[in-house]
Design a protein around this motif. Sequence first.
Motif, PDB file in Angstrom:
ATOM      1  N   LEU A  12      46.867  69.729  43.536  1.00 53.98           N
ATOM      2  CA  LEU A  12      47.059  68.777  44.546  1.00 53.98           C
ATOM      3  C   LEU A  12      48.079  69.928  44.909  1.00 53.98           C
ATOM      4  O   LEU A  12      48.424  70.115  46.383  1.00 53.98           O
ATOM      5  CB  LEU A  12      47.529  67.919  44.168  1.00 53.98           C
ATOM      6  N   ARG A  13      49.073  70.425  44.417  1.00 55.08           N
ATOM      7  CA  ARG A  13      50.220  70.893  44.679  1.00 55.08           C
ATOM      8  C   ARG A  13      49.654  72.508  45.504  1.00 55.08           C
ATOM      9  O   ARG A  13      49.769  73.222  46.622  1.00 55.08           O
ATOM     10  CB  ARG A  13      51.328  71.630  43.332  1.00 55.08           C
ATOM     11  N   GLU A  14      48.617  73.238  45.150  1.00 57.30           N
ATOM     12  CA  GLU A  14      48.251  74.227  45.566  1.00 57.30           C
ATOM     13  C   GLU A  14      47.801  74.274  47.080  1.00 57.30           C
ATOM     14  O   GLU A  14      48.227  74.620  48.021  1.00 57.30           O
ATOM     15  CB  GLU A  14      46.943  75.044  44.606  1.00 57.30           C
ATOM     16  N   LEU A  15      46.996  73.335  46.635  1.00 56.77           N
ATOM     17  CA  LEU A  15      46.626  72.545  48.187  1.00 56.77           C
ATOM     18  C   LEU A  15      47.137  72.092  49.581  1.00 56.77           C
ATOM     19  O   LEU A  15      47.067  72.590  50.384  1.00 56.77           O
ATOM     20  CB  LEU A  15      45.488  71.568  48.339  1.00 56.77           C
ATOM     21  N   LEU A  16      48.373  71.502  48.970  1.00 58.59           N
ATOM     22  CA  LEU A  16      49.291  71.296  49.974  1.00 58.59           C
ATOM     23  C   LEU A  16      50.054  72.637  50.344  1.00 58.59           C
ATOM     24  O   LEU A  16      50.334  72.929  51.447  1.00 58.59           O
ATOM     25  CB  LEU A  16      50.320  70.411  49.779  1.00 58.59           C
ATOM     26  N   GLU A  17      50.503  73.528  49.764  1.00 54.91           N
ATOM     27  CA  GLU A  17      50.551  74.509  50.134  1.00 54.91           C
ATOM     28  C   GLU A  17      50.128  75.455  50.984  1.00 54.91           C
ATOM     29  O   GLU A  17      50.743  76.554  51.359  1.00 54.91           O
ATOM     30  CB  GLU A  17      51.604  75.166  49.243  1.00 54.91           C
ATOM     31  N   ASN A  29      61.482  67.149  48.852  1.00 55.70           N
ATOM     32  CA  ASN A  29      61.657  66.135  49.715  1.00 55.70           C
ATOM     33  C   ASN A  29      60.461  64.946  49.387  1.00 55.70           C
ATOM     34  O   ASN A  29      60.455  64.049  49.959  1.00 55.70           O
ATOM     35  CB  ASN A  29      62.039  66.460  51.039  1.00 55.70           C
ATOM     36  N   LEU A  30      59.463  65.823  48.399  1.00 58.54           N
ATOM     37  CA  LEU A  30      58.192  64.851  47.829  1.00 58.54           C
ATOM     38  C   LEU A  30      58.141  63.224  47.712  1.00 58.54           C
ATOM     39  O   LEU A  30      59.002  63.010  46.779  1.00 58.54           O
ATOM     40  CB  LEU A  30      57.131  65.379  47.187  1.00 58.54           C
ATOM     41  N   LEU A  47      53.351  63.509  38.759  1.00 59.71           N
ATOM     42  CA  LEU A  47      52.007  63.396  39.132  1.00 59.71           C
ATOM     43  C   LEU A  47      51.548  64.705  39.595  1.00 59.71           C
ATOM     44  O   LEU A  47      51.060  65.331  39.672  1.00 59.71           O
ATOM     45  CB  LEU A  47      51.599  62.188  39.419  1.00 59.71           C
ATOM     46  N   CYS A  48      51.975  64.400  40.814  1.00 63.14           N
ATOM     47  CA  CYS A  48      51.836  65.856  41.938  1.00 63.14           C
ATOM     48  C   CYS A  48      52.139  67.270  41.532  1.00 63.14           C
ATOM     49  O   CYS A  48      50.824  68.217  42.078  1.00 63.14           O
ATOM     50  CB  CYS A  48      52.197  65.339  43.128  1.00 63.14           C
ATOM     51  N   GLU A  49      52.884  66.956  40.615  1.00 64.88           N
ATOM     52  CA  GLU A  49      53.200  68.838  40.288  1.00 64.88           C
ATOM     53  C   GLU A  49      52.195  69.086  39.960  1.00 64.88           C
ATOM     54  O   GLU A  49      51.578  70.457  39.582  1.00 64.88           O
ATOM     55  CB  GLU A  49      54.371  68.926  39.464  1.00 64.88           C
ATOM     56  N   ASN A  60      42.869  59.809  35.292  1.00 67.95           N
ATOM     57  CA  ASN A  60      43.376  59.934  34.311  1.00 67.95           C
ATOM     58  C   ASN A  60      44.809  59.653  34.766  1.00 67.95           C
ATOM     59  O   ASN A  60      45.861  59.010  34.183  1.00 67.95           O
ATOM     60  CB  ASN A  60      43.483  60.996  33.529  1.00 67.95           C
ATOM     61  N   ALA A  61      44.707  60.257  35.689  1.00 67.33           N
ATOM     62  CA  ALA A  61      46.650  60.216  36.803  1.00 67.33           C
ATOM     63  C   ALA A  61      46.573  58.676  37.138  1.00 67.33           C
ATOM     64  O   ALA A  61      47.537  58.736  38.101  1.00 67.33           O
ATOM     65  CB  ALA A  61      47.037  60.630  37.086  1.00 67.33           C
TER      66      ALA A  61
END
Length: 89
Positions: A12-17, A29-30, A47-49, A60-61
């Motif tokens: 998820l983090r990669e998708l956002l970045e 700031n998330l 969890l987003c990390e 699972n999350a």
Amino acid sequence: PITVEEEMSIPLRELLEKHCKGVVGGWDNLLGVIPGGSSVPILTKDLCEEVLMDFDDLKNARSGLGTAAVTVFNKQTDIIKAIARLSKF
């Protein structure tokens, strides 16, 4: 708003970045992310990390992929108002 198509299981983090230039105000700031549309629970920053954008990892999350309509909330968001607005939708 942006529409993208990505491979299943991208973090998820990669998708956002990669597609959204990260979080407004930086990753610290998330506040949280709805990963799969308004019918799935919000994920916390922790969890987003690490979470992957796939059915199993999000399950699972304790959330879900749903429609994969990702909504990002930074710390300037009044989360109660935001969820109330979603519930009217």
